[in-house]
Design a protein around this motif. Structure first.
Motif, mmCIF file in Angstrom:
data_model
loop_
_atom_site.group_PDB
_atom_site.id
_atom_site.type_symbol
_atom_site.label_atom_id
_atom_site.label_comp_id
_atom_site.label_asym_id
_atom_site.label_seq_id
_atom_site.Cartn_x
_atom_site.Cartn_y
_atom_site.Cartn_z
ATOM 1 N N LEU A 396 0.809 -1.215 0.000
ATOM 2 C CA LEU A 396 0.000 0.000 0.000
ATOM 3 C C LEU A 396 0.844 1.268 0.000
ATOM 4 O O LEU A 396 0.413 2.312 -0.493
ATOM 5 N N GLY A 397 2.031 1.194 0.540
ATOM 6 C CA GLY A 397 2.893 2.367 0.573
ATOM 7 C C GLY A 397 3.776 2.523 -0.654
ATOM 8 O O GLY A 397 4.515 3.503 -0.765
ATOM 9 N N ALA A 398 3.703 1.551 -1.597
ATOM 10 C CA ALA A 398 4.574 1.596 -2.780
ATOM 11 C C ALA A 398 4.177 2.755 -3.696
ATOM 12 O O ALA A 398 2.992 3.031 -3.906
ATOM 13 N N ARG A 399 5.173 3.424 -4.252
ATOM 14 C CA ARG A 399 4.923 4.520 -5.183
ATOM 15 C C ARG A 399 4.473 3.975 -6.529
ATOM 16 O O ARG A 399 4.913 2.905 -6.966
ATOM 17 N N ARG A 407 -2.136 2.811 -2.184
ATOM 18 C CA ARG A 407 -3.369 3.067 -1.429
ATOM 19 C C ARG A 407 -4.256 4.074 -2.172
ATOM 20 O O ARG A 407 -5.455 3.853 -2.350
ATOM 21 N N LEU A 408 -3.656 5.165 -2.640
ATOM 22 C CA LEU A 408 -4.422 6.172 -3.370
ATOM 23 C C LEU A 408 -4.931 5.613 -4.697
ATOM 24 O O LEU A 408 -6.049 5.925 -5.136
ATOM 25 N N GLY A 409 -4.110 4.777 -5.348
ATOM 26 C CA GLY A 409 -4.532 4.173 -6.605
ATOM 27 C C GLY A 409 -5.736 3.264 -6.428
ATOM 28 O O GLY A 409 -6.644 3.237 -7.275
ATOM 29 N N GLU A 412 -8.877 5.335 -5.970
ATOM 30 C CA GLU A 412 -9.340 5.867 -7.252
ATOM 31 C C GLU A 412 -10.010 4.767 -8.075
ATOM 32 O O GLU A 412 -11.045 4.988 -8.724
ATOM 33 N N ALA A 413 -9.449 3.558 -8.049
ATOM 34 C CA ALA A 413 -10.018 2.446 -8.826
ATOM 35 C C ALA A 413 -11.416 2.082 -8.336
ATOM 36 O O ALA A 413 -12.286 1.704 -9.130
ATOM 37 N N LEU A 414 -11.656 2.201 -7.044
ATOM 38 C CA LEU A 414 -12.984 1.869 -6.505
ATOM 39 C C LEU A 414 -14.065 2.784 -7.068
ATOM 40 O O LEU A 414 -15.229 2.370 -7.208
ATOM 41 N N LYS A 415 -13.695 3.996 -7.420
ATOM 42 C CA LYS A 415 -14.689 4.950 -7.934
ATOM 43 C C LYS A 415 -15.238 4.525 -9.293
ATOM 44 O O LYS A 415 -16.313 4.964 -9.696
ATOM 45 N N HIS A 416 -14.535 3.654 -9.988
ATOM 46 C CA HIS A 416 -14.928 3.268 -11.342
ATOM 47 C C HIS A 416 -15.612 1.899 -11.390
ATOM 48 O O HIS A 416 -15.897 1.406 -12.480
ATOM 49 N N VAL A 417 -15.845 1.292 -10.244
ATOM 50 C CA VAL A 417 -16.541 0.003 -10.207
ATOM 51 C C VAL A 417 -18.043 0.258 -10.308
ATOM 52 O O VAL A 417 -18.611 0.988 -9.494
#
Length: 538
Positions: A396-399, A407-409, A412-417
């Motif tokens: 989750l902390g990986a860039r 984590r941020l990615g 964002e992905a959840l918004k498109h489900v």
């Protein structure tokens, strides 16, 4: 003085010196794997050796008993002798697991060890000594909190309104019987029913270990302890502590005892008879005096203070070690969202079942640590490839390439489900693919999971597809590198076929009626490691 009296005194002096030398060697070498010197038996001809391996805590007394036992047999013209070697109980347990080079008699510190390796059910071997697990605290802490600790006993580490917060230090449960017994005492003090797992894991989350080969002085002598530190150790360890920094507190509500069982492992009838004789010497009044000098008590039962807490049961050692192992694991999860029937209302909630799934994941991603790995797939139902990779598996902390982190990615992905109409076509093929993906990204030391989130109900799949999935995952599952499937049915029971798929991977399938349950699992992810049922935190 008559010659017999001089010989008797010299014999006693030799025993005392031998025991002192053995203890000194053991301390110099850290208490593990050291051999106790054995004088020549003076027995000519064929010898019947009884090999005895004793835990370092009881080894000096066992050596003194062996000297007396061997001398008595020589005097009687019997060519059979006991040879005592000291080794950590955990090391000898490993020898028994391997099945090679095992001693005739084993004297571990706790009945938990022979039960763990299948040599003797807990409580079935005779005890030769004992030592209660006590609380070692600083003198200042004892002066202020002794009564509180005595009264609350092992419950003192639970959170309580207005109660002082104590921090537990204990020996490594993987290496010591006292560490295992301490965990079992904490588990017992957590009670049962609703909230028990929460109370148990809350204590374990903050508990720290200290090196098993070191003594209690490593905690209080190294400046690493404060006024809230409580160290769970055998009474013997405190009695042998040679400074005035440490005080002993006895849990009045009860505490486990190390029982030093006498485990006869040989199948040879002659050696068994010798072992019976040596056991009689170990339980004699002369050995009782040796045990007392070593800081140990005699075997029970007696009018004991503190009261024994019966936590040593058949199978308890294996379960508590597995719990401790899982608790130390991180998470490596691939979440697979099935948005079919996602528009159905979530019972007791204002939104839909898909809303509940997304809310649970979104909140969960913010609660677990950066070193936990997560990926996200969604079900599409397309015949050729029924799933879509919304985000690959990463910590989750990986860039990421976008300049943010995993984590941020994921957020964002959840918004498109989006919800899908129709059945759950392709769910089982997607589970098989997700299982293969987690196996490809397997991480040692972490809990590797395919987490399936579905609106429940009966998936639209034929028996052939279900059977194929069950067989494929069952054949692929490796207990040495386990990947488990956990299915969460939001608002409805997970289908029996999904339960079957989860079961062959040592996973589970459950109904989720409150998204907060899943959030609690993420918040206390250690519960996901030690509990097979996500409903446990309710």
């Amino acid at each position: 003085m008559s010659p017999p009296s001089r010989r008797a005194r010299r014999s006693r002096d030799q025993v005392t010196v031998a025991a002192a030398l053995a203890l000194g060697v053991g301390l110099l070498l850290g208490g593990g794997g050291w051999a106790l010197a054995m004088r020549d038996t003076g027995c000519d001809g064929s010898r019947q050796w009884l090999s005895v391996t004793a835990d370092p805590a009881v080894a000096p007394a066992a050596l003194a008993a062996a000297d007396r036992f061997n001398a008595a047999r020589r005097a009687a013209g019997q060519c059979a002798s006991a040879r005592v070697v000291a080794s950590d109980s955990a090391e000898v347990a490993g020898v028994f697991r391997a099945g090679r080079g095992t001693p005739d008699v084993w004297l571990p510190d706790s009945s938990l060890w022979p039960d763990l390796v299948g040599r003797k059910a807990a409580g079935k071997a005779p005890s030769v000594a004992s030592s209660p697990i006590v609380f070692a605290v600083s003198k200042a802490t004892a002066k202020r909190y002794r009564t509180e600790l005595e009264r609350r006993s092992w419950g003192a580490f639970q959170r309580g309104r207005g109660a002082p917060a104590f921090h537990l230090r204990l020996p490594d449960p993987v290496r010591t019987g006292s560490g295992m017994a301490s965990l079992l005492a904490i588990q017992a003090s957590s009670g049962g029913g609703k909230g028990a797992l929460d109370r148990f894991t809350t204590v374990l989350r903050t508990a720290k270990t200290f090196p098993h080969e070191k003594g209690v002085e490593t905690v209080f002598g190294g400046g690493g302890a404060d006024g809230s530190t409580v160290v769970a150790v055998p009474e013997q360890a405190v009695l042998q502590h040679n400074t005035n920094q440490v005080a002993t507190v006895y849990p009045h509500a009860g505490t486990p005892y190390l029982d030093f069982p006498y485990v006869v492992a040989t199948s040879d009838s002659k050696r068994k008879r010798v072992a019976d004789g040596f056991l009689a010497e170990l339980r004699s009044s002369r050995t009782a005096a040796d045990l007392k000098r070593a800081g140990l008590r005699g075997p029970g039962p007696d009018q004991r203070t503190p009261r024994p807490l019966p936590v040593v049961r058949p199978g308890a050692a294996a379960k508590i070690q597995e719990t401790w192992r899982k608790l130390g694991q991180g998470l490596n999860v691939l979440a697979l969202i099935d948005p079919s029937r996602g528009t159905a209302p979530m019972p007791g909630e204002s939104g839909t079942r898909l809303d509940a799934m997304l809310e649970a994941l979104s909140t969960g991603f913010t609660l677990v640590p950066d070193d936990s790995s997560f990926g996200l797939w969604t079900l599409t139902g397309a015949p050729a490839r029924p799933y879509r990779q919304a985000s690959p598996m990463r910590e989750l902390g990986a860039r990421t390439q976008t300049g943010g982190n995993q984590r941020l990615g994921l957020q964002e992905a959840l918004k498109h489900v989006q919800p899908r109409q129709g059945g759950t076509a392709g769910l089982y093929a997607s589970i098989r693919a997700a299982y293969k993906e987690v196996g490809r990204n397997y991480e040692d030391g972490k809990l590797n999971v395919v987490l399936v989130l579905t609106a429940g109900g009966s998936p639209s799949a034929g028996r052939t597809e279900i059977s194929r999935t069950v067989k494929k995952l069952g054949d692929t599952f490796d207990a040495r590198r386990p990947v488990s499937v956990i299915v969460l049915g939001f608002g409805a029971e997970a289908a029996p076929s999904l339960r079957k798929v989860a079961a062959v991977t040592d996973g589970g399938a459950y109904r989720i009626e409150n998204p907060g349950t899943v959030m609690q699992l993420f918040l206390r992810s250690d519960q996901l490691r030690v509990c097979d049922d996500p409903r446990c935190p309710d």
